[in-house]
Enzyme design. Structure first.
Site: not given
Ligand code: APR
Length: 233
Positions: A93-94, A108, A138, A174, A176, A200-201
């Site tokens: 959302v940024d 989102h 409104c 990035g 989960s 992903n990390l």
């Molecule tokens: N580089 C790459 N990946 C990273 C890094 C990094 N520096 N830091 C963290 N991660 C990975 C983590 O390992 C994890 O798998 O990013 C992922 C973040 O996962 P979440 O915190 O679950 O975020 P996200 O998947 O965007 O969440 C989805 O959930 O709550 C809602 O609306 C919210 O849009 C969000 C949605």
């Protein structure tokens, strides 16, 4: 021969983590500090709008000072330099993809936008929103952040579905893979024949759904991947 493959990318909180914006689920994540039922559902907002506005006002203030990182810039470069179409879908959302020069579909919603529950008008959110703000269209005092909460339907789903069925490459970066419908995009793209990659990390719990995996912090792994796609490595 020119590479005109259509690339569809889904980004999540991990892309903005190195810009100082928190992720949601791992250690120290937003949902380990706040109850999402209280601050990220329509029911929570109806119960306590002040608490919900306080939560998003703090996140908006945080996001307003954040700067795009090397991953955001690399994705913007991919979008401008790849000969084929590059569609960026974000759960974030940024506005850091836009700050880096990219165009993204915000499924989102966006922290810097506000909307009215009464008439659905949308406008630029002030830095601090309150439960009594009247809608500029409104006048109803039913304004809320333009954020898709749990239990609500994400934005632009029909456009996204179309992109997934025509993708040649699908990359999830990035995220989960815990939140639907975004978590289902890899399966939809794969069904249409796309090559799928998770960046992903570390491998996520759903890494097995992808054809390929790239591990590492986004600021390193994403520019390297973009270089390999553009052949500029
Ligand atoms: N580089 C790459 N990946 C990273 C890094 C990094 N520096 N830091 C963290 N991660 C990975 C983590 O390992 C994890 O798998 O990013 C992922 C973040 O996962 P979440 O915190 O679950 O975020 P996200 O998947 O965007 O969440 C989805 O959930 O709550 C809602 O609306 C919210 O849009 C969000 C949605």
């Amino acid at each position: 021969m020119q590479d005109s493959r259509k690339i569809v990318i889904l980004t999540g909180a991990g892309v903005s983590a190195e810009s100082g914006l928190g992720i949601f689920r791992d250690k120290g994540g937003v949902w380990t500090k706040y109850d999402l039922n209280e601050v990220a559902t329509p029911e929570g907002f109806a119960r306590d709008p002040v608490k919900v506005h306080d939560f998003y006002n703090a996140r908006r203030a945080n996001a307003a000072t954040a700067r795009p990182n090397a991953a955001h810039f690399a994705l913007a470069r991919l979008q401008s330099d790849h000969p084929g179409e590059v569609v960026l879908i974000t759960q974030n959302v940024d506005a850091l993809h836009e700050a880096a020069g990219a165009t993204a579909i915000h499924m989102h919603g966006r922290l810097d936008r506000a909307t009215c529950s009464a008439c659905t008008a949308c406008w630029d959110a002030p830095l601090v929103m309150s439960a009594d703000d009247p809608c500029p269209k409104c006048s109803a005092p039913q304004t809320r952040p333009d954020i898709v909460w749990f239990g609500e339907v994400p934005q632009a789903m029909d456009v996204i579905a179309e992109h997934l069925t025509t993708a040649d490459v699908f990359a999830a970066i990035g995220t989960s893979g815990q939140v639907y419908p975004a978590a289902g995009f890899v399966a939809e793209a794969a069904r249409s024949g796309a090559h799928t990659i998770e960046i992903n990390l570390e491998p996520s719990d759903v890494a097995g759904m992808f054809d390929a995996q790239i591990d590492g912090a986004a600021t390193t792994s994403v520019p390297a991947w973009v270089d390999s796609v553009l052949n500029t490595a």
